[in-house]
Enzyme design. Structure first.
Site: not given
Length: 243
Positions: A118, A133, A155
Site C-alpha cells: 500500500s 490518501d 487499492h
C-alpha cells in the site's frame, strides 16, 4: 533491484499478509533480519508486533526501525526491508525526517530486497502524486524513492456503474494526473502485486491490474503479465496538456 510491491497487506476475510504469505516468504531470504518501517501508522510498536506475528512461523526476525533509537543502523544490519501501509503523507514525511529516504534508495539500489504494501508500494514510485490518501501532514517534497520509473496506484478500485456517489472515481483521478503528467500509472487491485527482479517485472496475485497511459484507453493486464517494458519508461512530470 529486487522488489515485491503489494497492493494491500490485508485481504477481506483473511489475516495480515495471509493472501500473499507464500510469495512474501519466498521473496525474503531464509531467516532474514527484516527491517520494518512502521511510520505510515501512528502506533509503531503495535504495528511492528502485528508484522512480527504474521511472519514468526516463517522464521523471519522482524525489527522495527524505530526500535533502538537509530533507524539507519537498523537498516544497515538488515537482510531485507518492509515498508508498511497506512498514510503515505505521514510515511514520506518520516522518511525525510529520519534520513531513511536517501538511505533506502542507496541500500535497495545496492541489492537490499525491498517489500512494500500500500503506502510502502507508493514509496517505490517516483512521486506521491497517485496515492489515495488524505494529506494529513505536509512532507518536504512529493518525491518518493523512485525505485521504478512509473507511478503505482495501490487499492485500485473499478468504477461502480450503479453508484449514485458524485465524487470522482479512481479512474477519473488518474486521468486528471495524466492530464498534467506524462507518466504511466499501474493500478493494482487488491490482491495483486508487482514482482521486480533486475530488468524483469511480472504481475502477480489473484486479480488483474489496469495500466493507464496518456492519450490511450486504460489497458487490462492479466495476472502473470510481463511488465518489464515499464522499467524502461522515461516519464515527464508537470508537462500539462496545454500547447
Amino acid at each position: 533491484m529486487n522488489l515485491l510491491l503489494l497492493s494491500n497487506s490485508t485481504q477481506h476475510g483473511r489475516g495480515y499478509l495471509e493472501h500473499a504469505l507464500d510469495t512474501v516468504t519466498g521473496f525474503l531470504p531464509a531467516g532474514a533480519r527484516l527491517a520494518f518501517v512502521p511510520y505510515a501508522l501512528a502506533d509503531h510498536d503495535t504495528y511492528t508486533a502485528r508484522v512480527r506475528g504474521a511472519l514468526a512461523d516463517a522464521g523471519i526476525d522482524v525489527r522495527g526501525v524505530h526500535e533502538g533509537g537509530d533507524p539507519l543502523a537498523r537498516l544497515d544490519e538488515a537482510d531485507a526491508v518492509f515498508v508498511g501501509g497506512g498514510n503515505s503523507f505521514r510515511l514520506l514525511s518520516a522518511l525525510y525526517r529520519t534520513g531513511l529516504r536517501e538511505a533506502l534508495v542507496k541500500a535497495v539500489r545496492g541489492g537490499l530486497p525491498y517489500m512494500g504494501a500500500s503506502a510502502g508500494t507508493n514509496m517505490a514510485a517516483p512521486s506521491l502524486r497517485t496515492t489515495n490518501d488524505m494529506p494529513i501532514v505536509e512532507p518536504p517534497s512529493f518525491e518518493t524513492l523512485g525505485l521504478v520509473p512509473f507511478q503505482i496506484n495501490p487499492h485500485y478500485l473499478d468504477p461502480d456503474p450503479g453508484s449514485t456517489h458524485k465524487g470522482e472515481t479512481r479512474e477519473e483521478r488518474l486521468r486528471e494526473f495524466l492530464e498534467e503528467n506524462d507518466v504511466p500509472v499501474l493500478g493494482l487491485r487488491e490482491g495483486s502485486w508487482l514482482r521486480v527482479e533486475g530488468d524483469r517485472a511480472v504481475l502477480g496475485g489473484e486479480r488483474d491490474a489496469r495500466l493507464f497511459r496518456r492519450g490511450t484507453a486504460p489497458r487490462e493486464l492479466a495476472v502473470g503479465s510481463d511488465l518489464s517494458e515499464l522499467l524502461d519508461v522515461r516519464g515527464e512530470f508537470d508537462t500539462g496538456t496545454r500547447s
